[in-house]
Design an enzyme around this catalytic site. Structure first.
Site, PDB file in Angstrom:
ATOM      1  N   ASP A 250       0.857  -1.190   0.000  1.00  0.00           N
ATOM      2  CA  ASP A 250       0.000   0.000   0.000  1.00  0.00           C
ATOM      3  C   ASP A 250       0.889   1.234   0.000  1.00  0.00           C
ATOM      4  O   ASP A 250       1.686   1.425   0.929  1.00  0.00           O
ATOM      5  CB  ASP A 250      -0.901  -0.033   1.242  1.00  0.00           C
ATOM      6  CG  ASP A 250      -2.072   0.931   1.132  1.00  0.00           C
ATOM      7  OD1 ASP A 250      -2.380   1.406   0.016  1.00  0.00           O
ATOM      8  OD2 ASP A 250      -2.690   1.220   2.181  1.00  0.00           O
TER       9      ASP A 250
ATOM     10  N   HIS B 283      -3.807  13.684   0.709  1.00  0.00           N
ATOM     11  CA  HIS B 283      -3.982  12.747   1.828  1.00  0.00           C
ATOM     12  C   HIS B 283      -2.802  12.857   2.805  1.00  0.00           C
ATOM     13  O   HIS B 283      -2.991  12.910   4.021  1.00  0.00           O
ATOM     14  CB  HIS B 283      -4.103  11.319   1.292  1.00  0.00           C
ATOM     15  CG  HIS B 283      -4.196  10.255   2.358  1.00  0.00           C
ATOM     16  ND1 HIS B 283      -5.240  10.181   3.255  1.00  0.00           N
ATOM     17  CD2 HIS B 283      -3.361   9.222   2.672  1.00  0.00           C
ATOM     18  CE1 HIS B 283      -5.050   9.148   4.070  1.00  0.00           C
ATOM     19  NE2 HIS B 283      -3.913   8.560   3.745  1.00  0.00           N
TER      20      HIS B 283
ATOM     21  N   GLU C 144     -11.043   3.563   2.975  1.00  0.00           N
ATOM     22  CA  GLU C 144     -10.073   4.366   2.231  1.00  0.00           C
ATOM     23  C   GLU C 144     -10.292   4.113   0.749  1.00  0.00           C
ATOM     24  O   GLU C 144     -10.226   2.967   0.291  1.00  0.00           O
ATOM     25  CB  GLU C 144      -8.621   4.025   2.613  1.00  0.00           C
ATOM     26  CG  GLU C 144      -8.219   4.542   3.989  1.00  0.00           C
ATOM     27  CD  GLU C 144      -6.719   4.454   4.281  1.00  0.00           C
ATOM     28  OE1 GLU C 144      -6.229   5.287   5.072  1.00  0.00           O
ATOM     29  OE2 GLU C 144      -6.048   3.552   3.735  1.00  0.00           O
TER      30      GLU C 144
ATOM     31  N   GLU D 270      -9.068   3.856  -2.691  1.00  0.00           N
ATOM     32  CA  GLU D 270      -7.780   3.680  -3.360  1.00  0.00           C
ATOM     33  C   GLU D 270      -8.002   3.007  -4.699  1.00  0.00           C
ATOM     34  O   GLU D 270      -9.075   2.479  -4.982  1.00  0.00           O
ATOM     35  CB  GLU D 270      -6.853   2.797  -2.502  1.00  0.00           C
ATOM     36  CG  GLU D 270      -6.645   3.303  -1.085  1.00  0.00           C
ATOM     37  CD  GLU D 270      -5.410   2.706  -0.403  1.00  0.00           C
ATOM     38  OE1 GLU D 270      -4.516   2.181  -1.097  1.00  0.00           O
ATOM     39  OE2 GLU D 270      -5.365   2.770   0.843  1.00  0.00           O
TER      40      GLU D 270
ATOM     41  N   ASP E 130      -9.391   0.135   1.289  1.00  0.00           N
ATOM     42  CA  ASP E 130      -8.463  -0.283   2.340  1.00  0.00           C
ATOM     43  C   ASP E 130      -9.092   0.072   3.688  1.00  0.00           C
ATOM     44  O   ASP E 130      -8.733   1.060   4.329  1.00  0.00           O
ATOM     45  CB  ASP E 130      -7.118   0.422   2.157  1.00  0.00           C
ATOM     46  CG  ASP E 130      -6.130   0.052   3.251  1.00  0.00           C
ATOM     47  OD1 ASP E 130      -6.317  -0.986   3.903  1.00  0.00           O
ATOM     48  OD2 ASP E 130      -5.175   0.830   3.461  1.00  0.00           O
TER      49      ASP E 130
ATOM     50  N   ARG F 188      -9.045   3.185  12.738  1.00  0.00           N
ATOM     51  CA  ARG F 188      -8.148   4.293  13.075  1.00  0.00           C
ATOM     52  C   ARG F 188      -7.635   4.229  14.502  1.00  0.00           C
ATOM     53  O   ARG F 188      -6.519   4.675  14.792  1.00  0.00           O
ATOM     54  CB  ARG F 188      -8.854   5.634  12.849  1.00  0.00           C
ATOM     55  CG  ARG F 188      -9.289   5.872  11.417  1.00  0.00           C
ATOM     56  CD  ARG F 188      -8.129   5.810  10.448  1.00  0.00           C
ATOM     57  NE  ARG F 188      -8.554   6.096   9.077  1.00  0.00           N
ATOM     58  CZ  ARG F 188      -7.749   5.922   8.021  1.00  0.00           C
ATOM     59  NH1 ARG F 188      -6.518   5.455   8.174  1.00  0.00           N
ATOM     60  NH2 ARG F 188      -8.198   6.198   6.819  1.00  0.00           N
TER      61      ARG F 188
ATOM     62  N   GLN G 196      -5.032   1.419  14.612  1.00  0.00           N
ATOM     63  CA  GLN G 196      -3.866   1.916  13.866  1.00  0.00           C
ATOM     64  C   GLN G 196      -3.059   2.935  14.676  1.00  0.00           C
ATOM     65  O   GLN G 196      -1.831   2.863  14.747  1.00  0.00           O
ATOM     66  CB  GLN G 196      -4.359   2.544  12.549  1.00  0.00           C
ATOM     67  CG  GLN G 196      -3.266   2.981  11.601  1.00  0.00           C
ATOM     68  CD  GLN G 196      -3.817   3.703  10.362  1.00  0.00           C
ATOM     69  OE1 GLN G 196      -5.013   3.676  10.076  1.00  0.00           O
ATOM     70  NE2 GLN G 196      -2.932   4.360   9.622  1.00  0.00           N
TER      71      GLN G 196
ATOM     72  N   LYS H 283      -5.233  -2.441   9.672  1.00  0.00           N
ATOM     73  CA  LYS H 283      -5.500  -2.559   8.232  1.00  0.00           C
ATOM     74  C   LYS H 283      -5.776  -3.983   7.789  1.00  0.00           C
ATOM     75  O   LYS H 283      -6.420  -4.198   6.768  1.00  0.00           O
ATOM     76  CB  LYS H 283      -4.247  -2.103   7.456  1.00  0.00           C
ATOM     77  CG  LYS H 283      -3.811  -0.677   7.718  1.00  0.00           C
ATOM     78  CD  LYS H 283      -4.659   0.307   6.958  1.00  0.00           C
ATOM     79  CE  LYS H 283      -4.051   1.707   6.996  1.00  0.00           C
ATOM     80  NZ  LYS H 283      -4.840   2.628   6.157  1.00  0.00           N
TER      81      LYS H 283
ATOM     82  N   THR I 114      -9.396  -6.093   3.091  1.00  0.00           N
ATOM     83  CA  THR I 114      -9.134  -5.092   2.065  1.00  0.00           C
ATOM     84  C   THR I 114      -9.911  -5.557   0.837  1.00  0.00           C
ATOM     85  O   THR I 114      -9.723  -6.688   0.393  1.00  0.00           O
ATOM     86  CB  THR I 114      -7.628  -5.031   1.734  1.00  0.00           C
ATOM     87  OG1 THR I 114      -6.893  -4.841   2.945  1.00  0.00           O
ATOM     88  CG2 THR I 114      -7.319  -3.896   0.780  1.00  0.00           C
TER      89      THR I 114
ATOM     90  N   GLU J   3     -10.263  12.050   7.109  1.00  0.00           N
ATOM     91  CA  GLU J   3     -10.103  13.408   6.578  1.00  0.00           C
ATOM     92  C   GLU J   3     -11.430  14.152   6.479  1.00  0.00           C
ATOM     93  O   GLU J   3     -11.514  15.334   6.793  1.00  0.00           O
ATOM     94  CB  GLU J   3      -9.449  13.352   5.194  1.00  0.00           C
ATOM     95  CG  GLU J   3      -8.011  12.861   5.231  1.00  0.00           C
ATOM     96  CD  GLU J   3      -7.499  12.506   3.836  1.00  0.00           C
ATOM     97  OE1 GLU J   3      -7.177  13.422   3.072  1.00  0.00           O
ATOM     98  OE2 GLU J   3      -7.459  11.300   3.513  1.00  0.00           O
TER      99      GLU J   3
HETATM  100 CA   LIG Z   1      -4.228   2.817   2.675  1.00  0.00          CA
HETATM  101 MG   LIG Z   2      -7.054  -3.029   4.610  1.00  0.00          MG
END
Ligand SMILES: [Ca+2]
Ligand SMILES: [Mg+2]
Ligand SMILES: [Ca+2]
Ligand SMILES: [Mg+2]
Ligand code: NI
Lengths: 428, 428
Positions: free
Chosen positions: A137, A144, A211, A213, A245, A249, A252, A265, A269, A376
């Site tokens: 990743d 970001h 996320e 992506e 993804d 939080r 993490q 994470k 995914t 965000e």
């Molecule tokens: Ca990511």
């Molecule tokens: Mg993931």
């Protein structure tokens, strides 16, 4: 074989609904299973149908020099086909565009063969199209990176000095990559101690995020010790998918110092099932953002391009019938291109194999309504955003997240379909 | 079936040299290839021989309920056998100890069969024994964590507060795991800007290091979403190998903020070829260090144990004939046990599969001569250490690094052999 000119728009005898992501100009590759105990088979999408590539091969229609007699479409994943490289990919695309075109009778006028090859999407389920060896990743959206730095480190140096010299990345967990439609169980884990406790929180994540992506799917790859030259990198990228993804939080934040994200994470995914080839994306090439400072020589590419891919995230809140858009951005803002990412990944000699995946990192745009994750969009839960009749700081159980992306051509789309997942409650 | 008592020491009819790592008490599993274009085959080590398990199976000697008729030893890797779990592992060990024992005629008195099954190690090369799906590197030596924190952050908080609550880890790169004996090309990459330059250094790593680690090899594993209970974790660990997690400290330092190590590690990771089973290590179980604060309930284990495994690193400097010892430590100092590591890895639902690897992190002991890497031994190049007739801050081209480890029983060893690699110059 030349791409068809945009003037005389190529059309298929297969009816493609207006607005479909999958006209004959796209032909993304995936792997499907007919309902029942059927083995998975490679396919391309055309309108509302999957074209069964094993059936096409059995009919002898792959008659080019590379694919004729090849077992690559009699596999349960695309890995073998990916390993054959662009000559195989181009030949497959040319053959498939020909046999699907409105002028070509071979399938059009053979009802029995057509019924064998064209399977209504309503009769199939899509599976993970590749066996993923390695998953990486990246962190290549400057917007970001800036927002995350601002939220976690403050306004002094939101973006670290290394960021403008190298495409930052971490190794992700390949085993928990799942295909669109797979439910995501809210992970349990540790979070920062709260209140007067010195012991950490343990329980269901209280800050579950998506996320937005995109993921690049690797073709032939390289041997250990032999980096991929920046100007060859495109030859090793088969195509792109959408990727969510999912990120916890709180998990993490607590685990990440000093070795980076891990359990925050690795619980799931999600990727979209149809891989859109770089060949199909060609008409949507655009300049990549100017890089300042100039990249080091090993990352300086002759052809510094991105793709103009409008992207959206929708959330369907639990108990509601409709999904609401929560962000809208574009792939073209990506600072480090996918070719720069791949070359950087191998500059130390690291080997890449067919079916490896590397993702862009969260694709935030410059505007507040174009940020690619709730971290965000809500500024780490300081604000709420409206979602249908509700508001959200982070995801709740029962929420469904839907990523979508679609390039708009003149008279046709090249789309990615959707990348969906619903949040299920944590284990007790 | 009971392990043989240490009193009546089990002996094999195969002559085992004094001091061998591989007596009948050990029987570690690996995969070898006879010289020439032969397919890889599973084996156990006995003295200076590999016992060919496909040949043993062909002779019908695996006659227990789990392994009789199983194709697990007619594979080119151990993954299928790993997936069968401890009943298969125990049955294989019991069968092999029986047919190799001095009292048992079936192999001992059948020269033709013996010649088929027992291959001198001088006639074979060892290959990677597993297909590695996922590779995780933990950070579970408190001495290593303290030293790294001191070197990079200073004496205030050498160990971060999260460290004592969770076994910190990051995802490593599985594709570049290689077997002992594979040369390691010095990686090129970016390092911090030096002098007045704002642009980073680019070129061969100037701080190439080894890391003394051990790796656990995963057995059955778990489905996505279903964590492994701490008291079941041992059932999912087949055994251990030595691991050298080669590290380019300059590349690592520049890239690591904010997402952790990436290219500084992914150029090569070497494991020893013979996997020593937890069953063989049982006589060397010892108490694991007391954990203060107490682990959270999901990490609190009934059987909180380590293994007493003396470990050494030797370096043979370029141009010299002899290797010199550079550090000496023991696995037993590990703060978070391998079972705690595995359970933590899955607590968020992350799925593990047969052949996945997770490593301990650098195994530093408490004393300065027991540190597990040059970063610590030279305090990031501030000091030099003697190596034979030379000194070293970091590794030079032509240096060979040799890890070894061996448990000392009463009258026998259970050893790991060696984990070797020589440094080759960087690409031009
Ligand atoms: Ca990511
Ligand atoms: Mg993931
Ligand atoms: Ca390490
Ligand atoms: Mg390594
Ligand atoms: Ni017993």
């Amino acid at each position: 074989m030349a791409e068809p000119s945009q003037k005389q728009l190529l059309r298929s005898f297969v009816e493609v609904p207006a607005g479909s992501h999958f006209p004959i100009q796209n032909l993304p590759f995936g792997v499907f299973r007919r309902r029942g105990p059927q083995a998975p088979r490679p396919a391309v999408a055309i309108g509302d149908f999957a074209l069964d590539l094993a059936a096409v091969a059995d009919a002898g229609l792959f008659d080019g020099p590379v694919l004729s007699g090849s077992p690559c479409f009699h596999q349960e994943t695309l890995n073998m086909f990916l390993g054959m490289g662009r000559p195989a990919w181009r030949e497959a695309r040319a053959t498939l565009q020909k046999i699907l075109s409105a002028d070509e009778p071979v399938l059009r006028d053979n009802e029995a063969l057509r019924n064998k090859c064209l399977v209504p999407m309503s009769d199939i389920e899509m599976v993970l199209p590749i066996t993923v060896g390695g998953y990486t990743d990246f962190f290549c959206s400057v917007h970001h990176a800036r927002n995350c730095g601002f939220i976690f480190r403050g306004p002094q140096t939101p973006v670290m000095p290394n960021w403008f010299y190298l495409p930052i990345a971490y190794n992700g967990r390949a085993s928990s990559i799942v295909v669109s439609g797979t439910d995501v169980i809210r992970p349990r884990g540790q979070g920062h101690p709260t209140g007067n406790s010195s012991a950490p929180y343990f329980g269901p994540s209280q800050k579950l995020d998506f996320e937005l992506e995109m993921a690049a799917i690797v073709g032939p790859g390289n041997e250990l010790g032999k980096p991929i030259d920046i100007n060859d990198a495109e030859e090793h990228i088969f195509g792109l998918t959408l990727m969510n993804d999912w990120s916890a939080r709180d998990i993490q934040a607590w685990e990440t110092i000093p070795l980076g994200p891990f359990l925050g994470k690795s619980f799931s995914t999600t990727i979209s099932p149809w891989i859109v080839t770089l060949d199909a994306l060609k008409p949507f090439m655009c300049d990549a953002p100017k890089q300042e400072p100039e990249p080091l020589p090993y990352l300086a590419e002759k052809n510094h391009i991105n793709y103009d891919i409008p992207l959206e995230v929708w959330v369907k809140p639990k108990g509601q019938n409709d999904a609401s858009i929560v962000t809208k951005t574009n792939f073209k803002h990506l600072y480090w291109t996918v070719t720069q990412q791949l070359t950087h990944h191998t500059i130390n000699g690291c080997n890449m194999s067919p079916g490896d995946i590397f993702a862009t990192g969260t694709l935030s745009g410059p505007e507040p309504d174009s940020f690619g994750c709730l971290l965000e969009l809500t500024w780490n839960g300081q604000n709420e955003i409206p979602v249908g009749n509700s508001t959200r700081k982070y995801l709740e159980d029962g929420d469904e997240v839907i990523l979508t992306g679609c390039c708009k051509g003149e008279g046709y789309n090249v789309g990615f379909g959707t990348c969906n997942g619903k949040v299920l409650p944590a284990l007790p």
